[in-house]
Write a protein that holds these residues in place. Structure first.
Motif, PDB file in Angstrom:
ATOM      1  N   ARG A  35       0.839  -1.211   0.000  1.00 59.95           N
ATOM      2  CA  ARG A  35       0.000   0.000   0.000  1.00 59.95           C
ATOM      3  C   ARG A  35       0.867   1.252   0.000  1.00 59.95           C
ATOM      4  O   ARG A  35       0.553   2.247  -0.679  1.00 59.95           O
ATOM      5  CB  ARG A  35      -0.918   0.007   1.230  1.00 59.95           C
ATOM      6  CG  ARG A  35      -1.903   1.189   1.234  1.00 59.95           C
ATOM      7  CD  ARG A  35      -2.495   1.413   2.603  1.00 59.95           C
ATOM      8  NE  ARG A  35      -1.478   1.792   3.572  1.00 59.95           N
ATOM      9  CZ  ARG A  35      -0.978   3.015   3.681  1.00 59.95           C
ATOM     10  NH1 ARG A  35      -1.378   3.991   2.880  1.00 59.95           N
ATOM     11  NH2 ARG A  35      -0.062   3.284   4.593  1.00 59.95           N
ATOM     12  N   ILE A  36       1.962   1.238   0.745  1.00 60.38           N
ATOM     13  CA  ILE A  36       2.870   2.386   0.799  1.00 60.38           C
ATOM     14  C   ILE A  36       3.435   2.695  -0.587  1.00 60.38           C
ATOM     15  O   ILE A  36       3.503   3.857  -1.004  1.00 60.38           O
ATOM     16  CB  ILE A  36       4.010   2.117   1.811  1.00 60.38           C
ATOM     17  CG1 ILE A  36       3.459   2.150   3.246  1.00 60.38           C
ATOM     18  CG2 ILE A  36       5.133   3.136   1.649  1.00 60.38           C
ATOM     19  CD1 ILE A  36       4.448   1.664   4.287  1.00 60.38           C
ATOM     20  N   ILE A  37       3.834   1.656  -1.317  1.00 60.54           N
ATOM     21  CA  ILE A  37       4.353   1.860  -2.678  1.00 60.54           C
ATOM     22  C   ILE A  37       3.264   2.455  -3.572  1.00 60.54           C
ATOM     23  O   ILE A  37       3.508   3.407  -4.327  1.00 60.54           O
ATOM     24  CB  ILE A  37       4.864   0.532  -3.269  1.00 60.54           C
ATOM     25  CG1 ILE A  37       6.069   0.024  -2.472  1.00 60.54           C
ATOM     26  CG2 ILE A  37       5.247   0.714  -4.745  1.00 60.54           C
ATOM     27  CD1 ILE A  37       6.504  -1.389  -2.855  1.00 60.54           C
ATOM     28  N   ALA A  38       2.054   1.898  -3.504  1.00 59.25           N
ATOM     29  CA  ALA A  38       0.944   2.402  -4.329  1.00 59.25           C
ATOM     30  C   ALA A  38       0.651   3.863  -4.012  1.00 59.25           C
ATOM     31  O   ALA A  38       0.376   4.665  -4.914  1.00 59.25           O
ATOM     32  CB  ALA A  38      -0.299   1.543  -4.106  1.00 59.25           C
ATOM     33  N   LYS A  39       0.714   4.207  -2.740  1.00 60.65           N
ATOM     34  CA  LYS A  39       0.485   5.593  -2.333  1.00 60.65           C
ATOM     35  C   LYS A  39       1.554   6.510  -2.930  1.00 60.65           C
ATOM     36  O   LYS A  39       1.238   7.591  -3.445  1.00 60.65           O
ATOM     37  CB  LYS A  39       0.495   5.687  -0.808  1.00 60.65           C
ATOM     38  CG  LYS A  39       0.323   7.100  -0.254  1.00 60.65           C
ATOM     39  CD  LYS A  39       0.428   7.084   1.257  1.00 60.65           C
ATOM     40  CE  LYS A  39       0.378   8.494   1.846  1.00 60.65           C
ATOM     41  NZ  LYS A  39       0.569   8.480   3.318  1.00 60.65           N
ATOM     42  N   LYS A  40       2.819   6.083  -2.867  1.00 63.69           N
ATOM     43  CA  LYS A  40       3.912   6.891  -3.402  1.00 63.69           C
ATOM     44  C   LYS A  40       3.796   7.052  -4.909  1.00 63.69           C
ATOM     45  O   LYS A  40       4.199   8.075  -5.479  1.00 63.69           O
ATOM     46  CB  LYS A  40       5.262   6.252  -3.051  1.00 63.69           C
ATOM     47  CG  LYS A  40       6.463   7.156  -3.340  1.00 63.69           C
ATOM     48  CD  LYS A  40       6.433   8.392  -2.452  1.00 63.69           C
ATOM     49  CE  LYS A  40       7.631   9.284  -2.684  1.00 63.69           C
ATOM     50  NZ  LYS A  40       7.598  10.499  -1.831  1.00 63.69           N
ATOM     51  N   LEU A  41       3.220   6.071  -5.568  1.00 67.09           N
ATOM     52  CA  LEU A  41       3.024   6.129  -7.018  1.00 67.09           C
ATOM     53  C   LEU A  41       1.781   6.929  -7.400  1.00 67.09           C
ATOM     54  O   LEU A  41       1.411   6.993  -8.577  1.00 67.09           O
ATOM     55  CB  LEU A  41       2.917   4.710  -7.584  1.00 67.09           C
ATOM     56  CG  LEU A  41       4.187   3.847  -7.495  1.00 67.09           C
ATOM     57  CD1 LEU A  41       3.906   2.440  -8.007  1.00 67.09           C
ATOM     58  CD2 LEU A  41       5.331   4.483  -8.274  1.00 67.09           C
ATOM     59  N   ASN A  42       1.139   7.533  -6.392  1.00 57.60           N
ATOM     60  CA  ASN A  42      -0.052   8.370  -6.611  1.00 57.60           C
ATOM     61  C   ASN A  42      -1.210   7.591  -7.224  1.00 57.60           C
ATOM     62  O   ASN A  42      -2.013   8.158  -7.984  1.00 57.60           O
ATOM     63  CB  ASN A  42       0.288   9.584  -7.493  1.00 57.60           C
ATOM     64  CG  ASN A  42       1.243  10.543  -6.821  1.00 57.60           C
ATOM     65  OD1 ASN A  42       1.094  10.842  -5.644  1.00 57.60           O
ATOM     66  ND2 ASN A  42       2.226  11.035  -7.557  1.00 57.60           N
ATOM     67  N   LEU A  43      -1.294   6.313  -6.904  1.00 60.32           N
ATOM     68  CA  LEU A  43      -2.451   5.541  -7.327  1.00 60.32           C
ATOM     69  C   LEU A  43      -3.642   5.909  -6.450  1.00 60.32           C
ATOM     70  O   LEU A  43      -3.486   6.430  -5.353  1.00 60.32           O
ATOM     71  CB  LEU A  43      -2.136   4.045  -7.236  1.00 60.32           C
ATOM     72  CG  LEU A  43      -0.934   3.595  -8.094  1.00 60.32           C
ATOM     73  CD1 LEU A  43      -0.672   2.111  -7.896  1.00 60.32           C
ATOM     74  CD2 LEU A  43      -1.172   3.901  -9.557  1.00 60.32           C
ATOM     75  N   SER A  44      -4.834   5.641  -6.939  1.00 63.04           N
ATOM     76  CA  SER A  44      -6.037   6.076  -6.227  1.00 63.04           C
ATOM     77  C   SER A  44      -6.122   5.461  -4.832  1.00 63.04           C
ATOM     78  O   SER A  44      -5.597   4.367  -4.583  1.00 63.04           O
ATOM     79  CB  SER A  44      -7.286   5.692  -7.026  1.00 63.04           C
ATOM     80  OG  SER A  44      -7.476   4.294  -7.006  1.00 63.04           O
ATOM     81  N   VAL A  45      -6.793   6.167  -3.945  1.00 61.59           N
ATOM     82  CA  VAL A  45      -7.001   5.669  -2.587  1.00 61.59           C
ATOM     83  C   VAL A  45      -7.748   4.339  -2.628  1.00 61.59           C
ATOM     84  O   VAL A  45      -7.478   3.424  -1.832  1.00 61.59           O
ATOM     85  CB  VAL A  45      -7.773   6.706  -1.746  1.00 61.59           C
ATOM     86  CG1 VAL A  45      -8.132   6.142  -0.378  1.00 61.59           C
ATOM     87  CG2 VAL A  45      -6.952   7.992  -1.595  1.00 61.59           C
ATOM     88  N   GLU A  46      -8.694   4.220  -3.570  1.00 61.08           N
ATOM     89  CA  GLU A  46      -9.459   2.982  -3.694  1.00 61.08           C
ATOM     90  C   GLU A  46      -8.542   1.813  -4.055  1.00 61.08           C
ATOM     91  O   GLU A  46      -8.670   0.722  -3.501  1.00 61.08           O
ATOM     92  CB  GLU A  46     -10.551   3.139  -4.762  1.00 61.08           C
ATOM     93  CG  GLU A  46     -11.680   4.095  -4.404  1.00 61.08           C
ATOM     94  CD  GLU A  46     -11.282   5.561  -4.525  1.00 61.08           C
ATOM     95  OE1 GLU A  46     -11.994   6.415  -3.955  1.00 61.08           O
ATOM     96  OE2 GLU A  46     -10.253   5.862  -5.177  1.00 61.08           O
ATOM     97  N   PHE A  47      -7.613   2.048  -4.983  1.00 64.98           N
ATOM     98  CA  PHE A  47      -6.688   0.978  -5.365  1.00 64.98           C
ATOM     99  C   PHE A  47      -5.742   0.650  -4.219  1.00 64.98           C
ATOM    100  O   PHE A  47      -5.415  -0.524  -4.002  1.00 64.98           O
ATOM    101  CB  PHE A  47      -5.886   1.373  -6.604  1.00 64.98           C
ATOM    102  CG  PHE A  47      -4.957   0.277  -7.066  1.00 64.98           C
ATOM    103  CD1 PHE A  47      -5.434  -0.780  -7.823  1.00 64.98           C
ATOM    104  CD2 PHE A  47      -3.608   0.289  -6.722  1.00 64.98           C
ATOM    105  CE1 PHE A  47      -4.590  -1.801  -8.231  1.00 64.98           C
ATOM    106  CE2 PHE A  47      -2.760  -0.725  -7.131  1.00 64.98           C
ATOM    107  CZ  PHE A  47      -3.257  -1.779  -7.885  1.00 64.98           C
ATOM    108  N   GLN A  48      -5.300   1.660  -3.498  1.00 60.87           N
ATOM    109  CA  GLN A  48      -4.421   1.410  -2.350  1.00 60.87           C
ATOM    110  C   GLN A  48      -5.085   0.464  -1.355  1.00 60.87           C
ATOM    111  O   GLN A  48      -4.461  -0.473  -0.847  1.00 60.87           O
ATOM    112  CB  GLN A  48      -4.076   2.729  -1.656  1.00 60.87           C
ATOM    113  CG  GLN A  48      -3.212   3.675  -2.459  1.00 60.87           C
ATOM    114  CD  GLN A  48      -3.039   5.008  -1.763  1.00 60.87           C
ATOM    115  OE1 GLN A  48      -2.952   5.071  -0.528  1.00 60.87           O
ATOM    116  NE2 GLN A  48      -2.996   6.087  -2.512  1.00 60.87           N
TER     117      GLN A  48
END
Length: 347
Positions: A184-197
């Motif tokens: 989740r931390i990586i997804a957040k850093k990649l600016n992926l949507s909150v829903e995807f995180q």
């Protein structure tokens, strides 16, 4: 509890104002809100929602057209019935009023039975509108609750599958929690949507569910596996995908994708399909970084835990070969968050 309707009357003539107010109260059972100044009435509408508006056409400051134009721009008044009170032969005035959003007309001099009937009918219309809105809100609430219940059941299924895998795998439950949070931390850093995180956080624990299909003598072997055993062990990626395949739920679909692809390598030397670079789904590339880092920094029967710094260096050294460089960079740039998770979710 029945909510009493609010009727707004706007007329600069005191006699007309009194007459309309009296007729309105005889129908609605409650006093009307009356203004002899259209500007003040328009200001009142800014913070109030009437159920019916009766407005004269000929008024100083704002005529009836101007008043309707202002009121119809208010989001909470777009569907409030509006009756314009005007002389019967002013067709151009009526046509303009209709184009601006007038609902009905009352001709001067006001016919009392007609006025009562129009007020009664329009208040009934407004009541029906409000009932439909309330039902729509109730339905929306029920849909949200039903959707949340489905998601909760999906999450429960994932937890149970993950726990079943834990019983057969010497790795701890803390491992799947940590690597899920790292993902989740990586997804957040990649600016992926909150829903995807959130979806990734929930789906990542299923990455090794296929290990349930690996024989005990291989899965539980305390030492390193030989080449034949490794071939069998590598089947867990495909087994996990088969276990999770065919679901219509986005969460399970993502779990299948992760189970199938988290052992692929960026240079195409991974398994089971030797995918290369960005042909590997992003979820698999993210989980590969999170999973390997936690595996390296965790103690196993066949190895000691690596230091955090050594594991970080391994990721950097293998970015572009084993790992997606973008995912490695996102992970390292979020190092403080990673360390917080590691400290919190101990074995």
């Amino acid at each position: 509890m029945t909510v009493k309707p609010i009727v707004l009357i706007v007329d600069d003539n005191a006699v007309n104002l009194l007459l309309l107010a009296t007729l309105t109260e005889s129908v609605s059972g409650v006093p009307a809100v009356s203004f002899d100044d259209p500007v003040t009435a328009a200001e009142w509408c800014q913070s109030n929602t009437p159920d019916l508006i009766l407005v004269d056409y000929m008024m100083p400051g704002l005529d009836g057209h101007d008043f309707i134009r202002i009121v119809r721009k208010l989001p909470h008044c777009v569907d409030v019935p509006i009756v314009m009170v005007t002389t019967e032969n002013e067709k151009t005035v009526r046509h303009e009023a209709l184009s601006l959003g007038a609902t009905e007309f009352l001709a001067k001099p006001v016919d009392v039975p007609e006025c009562r009937s129009r007020i009664r009918n329009l208040l009934a219309l407004r009541h029906s509108q409000n009932l439909i809105k309330d039902k729509a809100k109730l339905l929306e609430h029920e849909v949200r609750q039903a959707t949340a219940a489905i998601i909760d059941r999906e999450r429960e299924l994932i937890v149970r599958l993950s726990k079943a895998a834990e019983f057969r795998d010497p790795e701890t439950g803390a491992h799947v929690q940590r690597m899920a949070h790292y993902s989740r931390i990586i997804a957040k850093k990649l600016n992926l949507s909150v829903e995807f995180q959130q979806l990734l956080l929930d789906a990542a624990p299923m990455h090794d569910v296929g290990k349930m299909g690996i024989p005990d003598h291989i899965l539980l072997k305390p030492g390193r596996l030989n080449e034949e055993e490794m071939i069998i062990m590598r089947r867990h990626a495909e087994i996990g995908a088969v276990i999770l395949a065919g679901s219509s739920a986005p969460l399970i679909q993502l779990g299948e994708e992760i189970a199938r692809t988290h052992h692929e390598k960026y240079d195409g030397t991974g398994y089971p399909n030797k995918l290369v670079g960005e042909s590997i789904p992003l979820s698999g590339r993210i989980v590969a970084v999170a999973d390997v880092f936690d595996a390296l920094t965790s103690e196993r029967p066949y190895k000691k835990a690596w230091s955090d710094e050594s594991a970080q260096q391994f990721l950097q050294d293998n970015a572009g070969s084993h790992f997606c460089p973008v995912c490695v960079a996102a992970f390292i740039e979020s190092w403080d968050e990673v360390m917080e998770v590691k400290a919190k979710l101990l074995d």
